[in-house]
Design a protein around this motif. Structure first.
Motif, PDB file in Angstrom:
ATOM      1  N   ARG A 216      13.674   9.422  -4.154  1.00  9.08           N
ATOM      2  CA  ARG A 216      12.414   9.706  -4.839  1.00  9.08           C
ATOM      3  C   ARG A 216      12.422  11.172  -5.253  1.00  9.08           C
TER       4      ARG A 216
ATOM      5  N   MET B 238       0.823  -1.211   0.000  1.00  9.74           N
ATOM      6  CA  MET B 238       0.000   0.000   0.000  1.00  9.74           C
ATOM      7  C   MET B 238       0.859   1.263   0.000  1.00  9.74           C
TER       8      MET B 238
ATOM      9  N   GLU C 138       4.556   2.870  -0.568  1.00  3.66           N
ATOM     10  CA  GLU C 138       5.824   2.637  -1.238  1.00  3.66           C
ATOM     11  C   GLU C 138       6.996   3.247  -0.482  1.00  3.66           C
TER      12      GLU C 138
ATOM     13  N   LEU D 263       2.266   6.534  -2.197  1.00  2.16           N
ATOM     14  CA  LEU D 263       1.428   5.348  -2.309  1.00  2.16           C
ATOM     15  C   LEU D 263       1.880   4.458  -3.466  1.00  2.16           C
ATOM     16  N   GLU D 264       1.664   3.160  -3.309  1.00  3.60           N
ATOM     17  CA  GLU D 264       1.890   2.240  -4.418  1.00  3.60           C
ATOM     18  C   GLU D 264       0.882   2.539  -5.526  1.00  3.60           C
ATOM     19  N   PRO D 265       1.228   2.269  -6.779  1.00  3.10           N
ATOM     20  CA  PRO D 265       0.381   2.694  -7.910  1.00  3.10           C
ATOM     21  C   PRO D 265      -1.061   2.215  -7.847  1.00  3.10           C
ATOM     22  N   THR D 266      -1.285   0.992  -7.362  1.00  2.00           N
ATOM     23  CA  THR D 266      -2.649   0.459  -7.366  1.00  2.00           C
ATOM     24  C   THR D 266      -3.312   0.492  -5.991  1.00  2.00           C
ATOM     25  N   ALA D 267      -2.662   1.091  -4.999  1.00  2.00           N
ATOM     26  CA  ALA D 267      -3.218   1.129  -3.640  1.00  2.00           C
ATOM     27  C   ALA D 267      -4.488   1.977  -3.602  1.00  2.00           C
TER      28      ALA D 267
ATOM     29  N   SER E 125      -0.840   7.591 -12.205  1.00  6.29           N
ATOM     30  CA  SER E 125       0.181   6.568 -11.955  1.00  6.29           C
ATOM     31  C   SER E 125       0.893   6.748 -10.624  1.00  6.29           C
ATOM     32  N   GLU E 126       1.079   8.006 -10.200  1.00  2.93           N
ATOM     33  CA  GLU E 126       1.841   8.284  -8.983  1.00  2.93           C
ATOM     34  C   GLU E 126       1.044   9.222  -8.093  1.00  2.93           C
TER      35      GLU E 126
END
Length: 312
Positions: free
Chosen positions: A27, A1, A3, A224-228, A198-199
């Motif tokens: 990052r 969830m 990143e 956050l992770e891309p699909t969280a 995406s981000e």
């Protein structure tokens, strides 16, 4: 969830603290957002030297100034003189080059008062890097807002939750201001798995929140992770900035310049050093000189990361 968690690096500028969030060594960007600072919170005594950033240049980006408290006077070489107050938006697109200053109005300085806000840079996509410079200001009532059950949300820039902000962005992004009462639950705009951005990231500007089973406090960014698809719960009264977008490609950053090539950075340095970028007409008696040359800019190193003392 989650990143990555980034803690703002705080720097005392003499009665005023700035917290640098982006770029971070592991990052550099979230979507097109390549720079994020938290200004304050601070309380200036009457007559204290508050915001006093002399004229300085930018290329290859759009700057976004957004305040929770206080006031800043913007002046640029396009001829705009514009105070920004809480809830308003100053959106300045540098493109091929712009020069501006940010100061506290002398009357406001004499009275003192609070200062708390955010400064963000969005890197321009390749096709817009050399666009004409521009400036836009939106008042507090000119932006989409939502309020219900202890949640206040304002869409500052981009598109989210079915709404579109008024500032002219150059690539897909969103930037949202949340005010959350204790116990309120909400969620960020959807990620890649739901045909969203995406981000995405959350920045806690005040208070504390719970994301999943983890607690986060003022000065922390949660990438956050891309699909969280997390639920966010306010543990105290909280101010949160929610941001995201699509990447625009690798960018170099040096001082106030953002570019997709070293050659363009070098040209901007030469132009500023030679006086080829004019100063704001209403603020042309001084300027910030080009800093001494560090090592050549690279895509990610901390050695070229802007310092909290650098102008924004």
């Amino acid at each position: 969830m989650i990143e990555l968690v980034i803690d703002a690096r705080r720097k005392d500028l003499g009665g005023f603290e700035v917290g640098r969030v982006l770029p971070f060594h592991s990052r550099r960007m979230v979507g097109p957002f390549i720079f994020l600072d938290q200004m304050g919170p601070a309380e200036f005594a009457p007559g204290a030297d508050a915001i006093n950033v002399r004229p300085h240049p930018h290329i290859g980006l759009s700057t976004l100034t957004y305040l929770f408290e206080g006031e800043i006077m913007h002046r640029d070489n396009l001829g705009y003189t514009q105070p920004i107050c809480p809830g308003e938006v100053n959106w300045m697109t540098a493109g091929r080059g712009i020069v501006h200053s940010e100061r506290t109005d002398p009357l406001k300085k004499s009275r003192g008062g609070p200062m708390h806000g955010m400064q963000a840079w969005a890197a321009l996509p390749n096709e817009a890097e050399e666009t004409d410079p521009a400036f836009h200001h939106l008042g507090e009532d000119d932006q989409p807002t939502y309020e219900n059950g202890g949640l206040f949300a304002r869409l500052v820039a981009g598109e989210a939750y079915g709404a579109k902000a008024g500032v002219p962005v150059s690539s897909p992004l969103f930037y949202v201001h949340w005010e959350l009462q204790p116990g309120v639950k909400t969620a960020p705009p959807p990620g890649r798995g739901a045909e969203g951005m995406s981000e995405r990231a959350l920045f806690v500007a005040k208070g504390s929140i719970e994301v999943g089973d983890r607690t986060f406090h003022e000065g922390q960014m949660i990438v956050l992770e891309p699909t969280a698809e997390p639920t966010v719960k306010a543990l105290t009264q909280s101010t949160v900035m929610v941001m995201g977008g699509e990447p625009v490609g690798e960018r170099l950053i040096w001082w106030n310049f953002v570019a997709s090539s070293q050659a363009r950075l070098d040209q901007a340095k030469a132009d500023w050093k030679a006086g080829r970028m004019k100063l704001p007409k209403e603020d042309d008696l001084e300027f910030i000189p080009l800093p001494e040359e560090p090592s050549q800019a690279q895509p990610a190193p901390a050695s070229v990361e802007p310092k909290p003392t650098d102008p924004v």
